[in-house]
Structures are given as C-alpha cells and as structure tokens.
Design a protein around this motif. Structure first.
Motif, short mmCIF file in Angstrom:
data_model
loop_
_atom_site.label_atom_id
_atom_site.label_comp_id
_atom_site.label_asym_id
_atom_site.label_seq_id
_atom_site.Cartn_x
_atom_site.Cartn_y
_atom_site.Cartn_z
N GLU A 328 0.61 -1.32 -0.07
CA GLU A 328 -0.17 -0.01 0.15
C GLU A 328 0.97 1.25 0.05
OE1 GLU A 328 -2.96 1.43 3.35
OE2 GLU A 328 -2.93 -0.68 3.01
N VAL A 329 1.89 1.21 1.06
CA VAL A 329 2.80 2.39 1.08
C VAL A 329 3.52 2.61 -0.36
CG1 VAL A 329 4.70 3.84 2.09
CG2 VAL A 329 2.79 2.53 3.42
N THR A 330 4.14 1.64 -0.83
CA THR A 330 5.01 1.50 -2.19
C THR A 330 3.96 2.13 -3.31
OG1 THR A 330 5.75 -0.60 -1.57
CG2 THR A 330 6.16 0.17 -3.60
N GLN A 331 2.73 1.77 -3.19
CA GLN A 331 2.03 1.92 -4.33
C GLN A 331 1.24 3.56 -4.02
OE1 GLN A 331 0.13 -0.31 -6.73
NE2 GLN A 331 0.08 1.96 -7.80
N MET A 332 1.39 4.06 -3.00
CA MET A 332 0.99 5.53 -2.63
C MET A 332 2.09 6.52 -3.08
SD MET A 332 1.53 8.03 -0.58
CE MET A 332 2.73 7.64 0.92
N LEU A 333 3.21 5.91 -2.80
CA LEU A 333 4.31 6.67 -3.13
C LEU A 333 4.57 6.83 -4.76
CD1 LEU A 333 7.05 5.41 -0.74
CD2 LEU A 333 6.23 7.78 -0.65
N TYR A 334 4.35 5.54 -5.44
CA TYR A 334 4.35 5.75 -6.99
C TYR A 334 3.20 6.81 -7.31
CZ TYR A 334 4.53 4.19 -11.72
OH TYR A 334 4.49 4.06 -13.11
N ASP A 335 2.04 6.29 -6.86
CA ASP A 335 0.97 7.43 -7.54
C ASP A 335 1.21 8.69 -7.30
OD1 ASP A 335 -0.28 4.96 -8.26
OD2 ASP A 335 -1.59 4.76 -6.70
N THR A 336 1.71 9.13 -5.91
CA THR A 336 1.90 10.75 -5.74
C THR A 336 3.10 11.09 -6.30
OG1 THR A 336 0.92 10.01 -3.51
CG2 THR A 336 1.85 12.33 -3.73
N LEU A 337 4.06 10.62 -6.47
CA LEU A 337 5.33 11.13 -7.15
C LEU A 337 4.99 11.34 -8.74
CD1 LEU A 337 8.47 9.32 -5.40
CD2 LEU A 337 7.61 11.86 -5.19
N THR A 338 4.51 10.25 -9.33
CA THR A 338 4.28 10.29 -10.75
C THR A 338 3.21 11.21 -11.05
OG1 THR A 338 2.96 8.38 -10.50
CG2 THR A 338 5.11 7.91 -11.15
N GLY A 339 2.34 11.28 -10.19
CA GLY A 339 1.34 12.54 -10.23
C GLY A 339 1.68 13.56 -10.36
N ILE A 340 2.68 14.03 -9.31
CA ILE A 340 3.37 15.43 -9.29
C ILE A 340 4.23 15.61 -10.55
CG2 ILE A 340 5.03 16.75 -8.07
CD1 ILE A 340 3.95 15.55 -5.47
N GLN A 341 5.02 14.53 -10.95
CA GLN A 341 5.95 14.80 -11.92
C GLN A 341 5.51 14.86 -13.42
OE1 GLN A 341 7.84 11.11 -11.06
NE2 GLN A 341 9.76 11.80 -9.97
N TRP A 342 4.30 14.36 -13.40
CA TRP A 342 3.64 14.60 -14.67
C TRP A 342 2.39 15.44 -14.67
CZ3 TRP A 342 6.09 9.75 -14.54
CH2 TRP A 342 6.86 9.28 -15.50
N GLY A 343 2.37 16.35 -13.69
CA GLY A 343 1.43 17.50 -13.65
C GLY A 343 0.12 16.98 -13.38
N LYS A 344 -0.32 15.68 -12.79
CA LYS A 344 -1.58 15.23 -12.88
C LYS A 344 -2.33 15.44 -11.67
CE LYS A 344 -0.91 11.34 -16.01
NZ LYS A 344 -0.41 10.10 -16.21
N ILE A 345 -1.40 15.79 -10.50
CA ILE A 345 -2.02 16.31 -9.25
C ILE A 345 -1.09 17.49 -8.77
CG2 ILE A 345 -2.83 13.78 -8.61
CD1 ILE A 345 -0.26 13.71 -6.71
#
Ligand SMILES: *Cc1c(COP(=O)(O)O)cnc(C)c1O
Length: 356
Positions: A328-345
């Motif tokens: 769960e934590v690994t997935q959260m880190l992936y979603d949040t970091l990639t979200g910020i990097q690609w400007g999705k969040i």
C-alpha cells in the motif's frame, strides 16, 4: 547567468514514431550541451551544439583514472503540453558534492539548471507524449587533461545529453527478486559511495551479473566495513516498512543520496508516517522477515520511481515479502510522485519547474 552559444542542427533526426518501444538510453535527441573548464579560465564556452561523437585525447584523464561523475533526471510532458523538471536543484547540488569528492570543478547550481532548461527547450519536440514516457537527461562531467601524469584535474568538460525513454512499467508494476550480496561491496565509508561516479558502477557490475545469472534482477548491498548493514539495492536506494514504520538506511557516506529517496521521506512525513533514517542490520531485517513484521520493501530512484521487492534471497534462503505483491505504501508513493512529476496532481512541495 551563462552566455550560451547555440548552434542548431541542419540535419534533424527522425523522431521515434512508436513510443511503446522507446526503452532506456538508446535514442538521443538532436543536440547536446557542453561547457569547458580549465584551471586558468574557469568555466567557459558554454554551448549547445548538434549531438555528435566527441574527439578525445587517448591520454585523457577520465579514460585512465576514472575522473568522471554524472547525474540523471527527467523532463516530463504535462497534460497541457508544457514540459517540467523535477527538483533539478537537487541534482545540481549533488553534482557539486560529487565534484568535490573527485576533485573535479564545481558547476554553479544556476548554471546547471539554466543550460539543461535551454537544451530541453531546444529539443522540446523530443519529449514524448505517451503515458509514463519522459525525456531522460544525463549531465556528466569528466577530467580531460591530456597526460598520463596522476595529478589534480586542470581541464574538464561538462556535457548534457538527453533522449526519450519509455515507461518503466509497461506491463504494470511487478515486484522484483533481489539477492543479498555478501562478497562484493559497492562502496566503503571514506570512499566515493555518496558521489554519483562511474567508478561505483564499475565496481558493482560483477555482483549484478552474478545476481542476474541466478535469476534476480538486482543485488542488495551490504556495508563495506562489516558486511552487516543494508545500504542500497542495485542503483537505487532502499526502504522497508517494518511493524508500521518506514526504515531506510542513514546516509553514512557510502550511500548515494537519492532525490527520490529524499522525496519519499518528505512525502511520507507529510502524510504522517513514521520514517526513520538509521542503520538497519541484516539480522534485524531477517528477524522481521521471519516474524512477519516486514510489511513492504521497495527500491527508489529516478528511473523506476519505486520498485517493489517481492522476493529476497540470502545464501540458500528465499523470503517472500507481502505475498510477492506491491504494498500500500509503495503504491501510494508511486501514484503521488508520478502524479506530481507528470502534473496530474497538485505539487504542494514546489518540486516541479517549468522549462519555459
Ligand atoms: C542515482 C542513484 C540512486 C538514485 O538517485 P535518484 O536521485 O533518486 O535517481 C541511488 N543509488 C545509486 C547508486 C545511484 O547512482
């Protein structure tokens, strides 16, 4: 501010048409950035020129004595078509620290960022559009004195090349198998472990190959002094969730201070997780594996963002982590970091910088 001379290519290359086949580090854009340095003149002749082979003196220092450091970061295309970098000042500062360790000249942070932005702007059409793809940027710095004499560097070259890279997880995020390496070491305290230098990679190759032959994708490095403490995994930093707490090895000098590592720590703390940077022994990890308190394990670095560890092999024993699934934590880190990097969040930390 650097005064950058720009010489545009008169023969632009064809861009890859199939972005699902990009891979990593095989395709390069039309231009590259270069800055010369000499002890007499300092940094000079900053330029962006057509991508081409170097001409290098056969006695050049970097070819014989390993005076070479590098960086790695990405430019991301956002939904509105703009292009952004992720924490480039962290790469600039780390390159200064690597330079200091290897007695290479130190390129000021603002010059590092300026020339990278100029290069990415010029080669903006090379930033791919498909989900998960990006423009990988590889700055590097080498000593190029034309003598076999062993002495401090008096001439150096800073260069930046870049090219489109594919999504790291084309087939979804699959946890990897890791082998704990107890013979070779990557780095020792007092050595160059905290510097991003090619020499560390040369020293890592043998264990990496051994792991691959045995069917593992990376090695887990132990410290070089006592072979007792966990350091890194392959060319990534490593994190574990043990009994609810995220633990990552402290930066003791033989560990590369990753930008992704730092971002994971800051993100986890902002979300209220308990994170500790400390020594983590193999014994402690083995006990956590055996008593079931090791909940998740993952590597982290710019290329993959996070890479969940599903299997861990030590000598003849193989441990399975979280039933071989991403946690769960690994997935959260992936979603949040990639979200910020690609400007999705939203980027509440101010980590991204537009290139224009
Ligand atoms: C580059 C690198 C990392 C990861 O650093 P990031 O800045 O997160 O990409 C970790 N370990 C080693 C040995 C590295 O070279």
């Amino acid at each position: 501010m650097l005064n950058i001379r720009i010489e545009k290519t008169t023969a632009p290359k064809a861009k890859p048409t199939d972005e699902s086949q990009l891979g990593f580090g095989k395709i390069f854009s039309d231009h590259m950035a270069l800055i010369d340095w000499s002890a007499d003149e300092g940094w000079h002749d900053a330029r962006i020129v057509p991508f081409a082979n170097f001409s290098i003196h056969p006695a050049s220092t970097c070819l014989h004595y390993g005076s070479e450091i590098f960086e790695g970061l990405k430019a991301y295309r956002t939904a509105d078509g703009s292009i952004q970098l992720f924490r480039p000042e962290e790469n600039a500062r780390r390159m200064i620290n690597s330079s200091e360790r290897l007695c290479l000249p130190q390129l000021p942070e603002e010059d590092f960022i300026q020339i990278i932005k100029e290069l990415v702007k010029l080669d903006a059409d090379w930033v791919p559009h498909s989900d998960g793809t990006s423009l990988y940027i590889r700055p590097f710095l080498l000593g190029n004195d034309e003598t076999l004499g062993v002495h401090a560097v008096h001439h150096a070259l800073f260069a930046v090349i870049c090219g489109p890279v594919g999504s790291y997880y084309k087939e979804g995020i699959n946890p990897v198998g890791i082998m704990i390496e107890d013979t070779d070491v990557r780095a020792v305290r007092g050595g160059t472990g905290y510097a991003k230098c090619g020499g560390n990679y040369a020293a890592s190759n043998r264990a990496g190959e051994k792991a691959e032959q045995k069917g593992y994708s990376q090695v887990l490095w132990l410290d070089g002094v006592e072979r007792k403490y966990i350091e890194e995994v392959g060319a990534m930093n490593v994190m574990f969730k043990i009994a609810g707490e995220v633990v990552t090895p402290a930066l003791t000098g033989s560990i590369l201070p990753g930008v992704t590592r730092k971002s994971c720590i800051e993100l986890l703390k902002s979300k209220g997780y308990k994170v500790s940077e400390r020594l983590l022994s193999l014994d402690e990890l083995a006990a956590a594996l055996e008593n079931g308190t090791l909940e998740e394990a993952w590597g982290c670095g710019t290329a993959a963002v996070v890479s969940p560890i599903g299997r861990l092999a030590y000598k003849d024993k193989v441990f399975v982590i979280n039933e071989g699934k991403i946690g769960e934590v690994t997935q959260m880190l992936y979603d949040t970091l990639t979200g910020i990097q690609w400007g999705k969040i939203a980027d509440p930390f101010g980590w991204t910088q537009k290139v224009d």
